[in-house]
Design a protein around this motif. Structure first.
Motif, PDB file in Angstrom:
ATOM      1  N   LEU A  33     -10.642   7.297   6.012  1.00 25.30           N
ATOM      2  CA  LEU A  33      -9.742   7.141   4.878  1.00 25.30           C
ATOM      3  C   LEU A  33     -10.347   7.737   3.614  1.00 25.30           C
ATOM      4  O   LEU A  33     -11.570   7.706   3.421  1.00 25.30           O
ATOM      5  CB  LEU A  33      -9.442   5.659   4.634  1.00 25.30           C
ATOM      6  CG  LEU A  33      -8.642   4.936   5.721  1.00 25.30           C
ATOM      7  CD1 LEU A  33      -8.737   3.428   5.523  1.00 25.30           C
ATOM      8  CD2 LEU A  33      -7.182   5.379   5.692  1.00 25.30           C
ATOM      9  N   SER A  34      -9.468   8.261   2.749  1.00 28.58           N
ATOM     10  CA  SER A  34      -9.863   8.740   1.425  1.00 28.58           C
ATOM     11  C   SER A  34      -9.072   7.953   0.391  1.00 28.58           C
ATOM     12  O   SER A  34      -7.839   7.859   0.482  1.00 28.58           O
ATOM     13  CB  SER A  34      -9.570  10.234   1.277  1.00 28.58           C
ATOM     14  OG  SER A  34     -10.250  10.991   2.260  1.00 28.58           O
ATOM     15  N   TYR A  35      -9.778   7.374  -0.583  1.00 32.80           N
ATOM     16  CA  TYR A  35      -9.149   6.569  -1.625  1.00 32.80           C
ATOM     17  C   TYR A  35      -9.325   7.262  -2.977  1.00 32.80           C
ATOM     18  O   TYR A  35     -10.423   7.249  -3.545  1.00 32.80           O
ATOM     19  CB  TYR A  35      -9.782   5.180  -1.695  1.00 32.80           C
ATOM     20  CG  TYR A  35      -9.588   4.325  -0.463  1.00 32.80           C
ATOM     21  CD1 TYR A  35      -8.456   3.521  -0.318  1.00 32.80           C
ATOM     22  CD2 TYR A  35     -10.540   4.317   0.551  1.00 32.80           C
ATOM     23  CE1 TYR A  35      -8.277   2.727   0.806  1.00 32.80           C
ATOM     24  CE2 TYR A  35     -10.374   3.526   1.681  1.00 32.80           C
ATOM     25  CZ  TYR A  35      -9.236   2.738   1.804  1.00 32.80           C
ATOM     26  OH  TYR A  35      -9.071   1.961   2.921  1.00 32.80           O
ATOM     27  N   GLN A  39       0.821  -1.201   0.000  1.00 37.81           N
ATOM     28  CA  GLN A  39       0.000   0.000   0.000  1.00 37.81           C
ATOM     29  C   GLN A  39       0.859   1.257   0.000  1.00 37.81           C
ATOM     30  O   GLN A  39       2.044   1.228   0.331  1.00 37.81           O
ATOM     31  CB  GLN A  39      -0.918   0.030   1.225  1.00 37.81           C
ATOM     32  CG  GLN A  39      -0.173   0.199   2.539  1.00 37.81           C
ATOM     33  CD  GLN A  39      -1.120   0.354   3.723  1.00 37.81           C
ATOM     34  OE1 GLN A  39      -2.313   0.491   3.570  1.00 37.81           O
ATOM     35  NE2 GLN A  39      -0.563   0.346   4.932  1.00 37.81           N
ATOM     36  N   ALA A  47      -2.576   0.170  -3.531  1.00 34.35           N
ATOM     37  CA  ALA A  47      -3.645   1.146  -3.292  1.00 34.35           C
ATOM     38  C   ALA A  47      -3.083   2.389  -2.608  1.00 34.35           C
ATOM     39  O   ALA A  47      -2.206   2.298  -1.745  1.00 34.35           O
ATOM     40  CB  ALA A  47      -4.732   0.519  -2.429  1.00 34.35           C
ATOM     41  N   SER A  82      -4.008   5.782  -0.304  1.00 34.60           N
ATOM     42  CA  SER A  82      -5.042   6.281   0.603  1.00 34.60           C
ATOM     43  C   SER A  82      -4.479   7.398   1.464  1.00 34.60           C
ATOM     44  O   SER A  82      -3.269   7.513   1.666  1.00 34.60           O
ATOM     45  CB  SER A  82      -5.584   5.162   1.501  1.00 34.60           C
ATOM     46  OG  SER A  82      -4.560   4.628   2.334  1.00 34.60           O
ATOM     47  N   ARG A  92       0.268   4.904   1.757  1.00 34.96           N
ATOM     48  CA  ARG A  92      -0.629   5.629   2.662  1.00 34.96           C
ATOM     49  C   ARG A  92       0.019   6.930   3.130  1.00 34.96           C
ATOM     50  O   ARG A  92       1.176   6.961   3.527  1.00 34.96           O
ATOM     51  CB  ARG A  92      -1.008   4.783   3.877  1.00 34.96           C
ATOM     52  CG  ARG A  92      -1.842   5.534   4.921  1.00 34.96           C
ATOM     53  CD  ARG A  92      -2.580   4.581   5.829  1.00 34.96           C
ATOM     54  NE  ARG A  92      -3.603   3.845   5.088  1.00 34.96           N
ATOM     55  CZ  ARG A  92      -4.350   2.889   5.642  1.00 34.96           C
ATOM     56  NH1 ARG A  92      -4.191   2.548   6.906  1.00 34.96           N
ATOM     57  NH2 ARG A  92      -5.273   2.271   4.913  1.00 34.96           N
ATOM     58  N   ARG A  96     -18.947   3.204   2.009  1.00 37.96           N
ATOM     59  CA  ARG A  96     -18.156   4.192   1.287  1.00 37.96           C
ATOM     60  C   ARG A  96     -19.078   5.182   0.579  1.00 37.96           C
ATOM     61  O   ARG A  96     -20.139   4.805   0.070  1.00 37.96           O
ATOM     62  CB  ARG A  96     -17.237   3.527   0.259  1.00 37.96           C
ATOM     63  CG  ARG A  96     -16.043   2.806   0.859  1.00 37.96           C
ATOM     64  CD  ARG A  96     -15.036   2.477  -0.220  1.00 37.96           C
ATOM     65  NE  ARG A  96     -13.857   1.797   0.314  1.00 37.96           N
ATOM     66  CZ  ARG A  96     -12.764   1.542  -0.395  1.00 37.96           C
ATOM     67  NH1 ARG A  96     -12.711   1.903  -1.670  1.00 37.96           N
ATOM     68  NH2 ARG A  96     -11.738   0.944   0.158  1.00 37.96           N
TER      69      ARG A  96
END
Length: 329
Positions: free
Chosen positions: A184-186, A153, A175, A177, A155, A220
């Motif tokens: 969390l914001s993706y 990840q 991913a 984030s 982050r 979400r």
């Protein structure tokens, strides 16, 4: 000390007030302190009971730090003008343990967060940087972030303040984030900003899409380009149109459209040291214009000119916006 005063000494103090007290203390420790600055410090202490409580608690800390080397206990911990390395702080022989044991919440204060974060900006500063994956960041004033990239990840942990993020164009299976205290914001191939407020996270999307996931919830909410929303303990607010002025702040400008004077002053205060306030009689007056966030003295002067107000400097660190018809001094 009686029971009542003992209980009062352990009341929770606003971290912002605690930081202000630490900055005043740092100025008093400097060799070139002026009488005007001493008077301004006294005025700050007398302005609120919480100010005085914060001052007394830091005085207590100072007493416990007296046995430490002066450069460690004072110049580096409380100075806002010098950066401190993690290693330098940890070599102080358990100083972090001492401060944490005092129960004053210093590890959560702005100054502490800025000193220990991977990247940070001081009050009135901004910073641009590019991460190892090509993601571009613009850090707003008084911001602190940690970066955690590993094999699985990418982050970004926003500890305080605000950051404008343009994700990398190169494909990456990991991913991405952004973590705040609310969740969390993706991002999904995007340009967006995240602001950590006292009890909420504000997310604004300029390109692409961003999925929001509140802490403690699997649900979400998705924001499209041109939308913004807030996350709090109560949930995620419905998407709303972007504020036109949001992106301008990351470019060093405050764009005010029929904005209350008190709001303008509150924003400018985030970009300068000391206390900036407006007199009650001008708080609700409205103004439109573009103000510099890189030169707040000029911005205050422009605000005063636009509405025929005056800016009163008791010291460079104590400023009031008032009516020209008052005797504010």
């Amino acid at each position: 000390m009686n029971r009542m005063s003992a209980d009062a000494s352990h009341e929770t103090i606003d971290p912002t007030v605690l930081e202000q007290a630490s900055l005043w203390m740092a100025r008093l420790w400097s060799d070139d302190i002026s009488e005007a600055q001493r008077d301004a410090c006294l005025a700050w202490r007398q302005a609120s009971p919480e100010h005085e409580r914060a001052w007394q608690q830091l005085q207590a800390i100072d007493g416990r730090l007296a046995a430490l080397p002066r450069h460690a206990a004072r110049s580096e911990l409380f100075s806002s003008s010098q950066e401190v390395s993690r290693r330098g702080l940890l070599q102080w022989g358990g100083l972090a343990v001492l401060l944490g044991g005092l129960g004053f919440g210093l590890p959560r204060t702005p100054q502490w967060q800025r000193q220990f974060a991977d990247y940070a900006t001081g009050i009135g500063e901004s910073r641009e940087l590019t991460l190892s994956d090509g993601t571009h960041l613009v850090l707003d004033t008084d911001t602190a972030i940690d970066i955690r990239f590993d094999a699985h990840q990418r982050r970004l942990h926003l500890l305080r303040g605000g950051v404008l993020i343009t994700t990398a164009k190169t494909p990456d299976a990991r991913a991405f984030s952004v973590m705040t205290q609310e969740g969390l914001s993706y991002p999904l191939g995007t340009r967006f900003s995240v602001q950590q407020h006292t009890d909420s996270t504000q997310v604004a999307v300029y390109e692409g899409r961003v999925a929001l996931e509140r802490r403690g919830s699997d649900e979400r909410a998705t924001l499209d380009a041109g939308q913004q929303a807030a996350m709090s303990a109560d949930g995620v607010s419905p998407p709303a149109p972007l504020e036109p002025a949001g992106l301008a702040r990351f470019q060093g400008r405050l764009v005010a459209e029929d904005m209350r004077v008190s709001e303008v002053v509150e924003i400018l205060a985030r970009y300068r040291h000391g206390v900036v306030r407006c007199a009650p009689e001008v708080a609700d007056r409205r103004v439109s214009g573009v103000f510099s966030l890189q030169d707040t003295d000029r911005a205050l002067a422009s605000l005063a000119d636009a509405l025929s107000l005056k800016v009163v400097y008791r010291t460079p660190l104590w400023v009031t916006v008032a009516s020209r018809n008052t005797n504010e001094s």
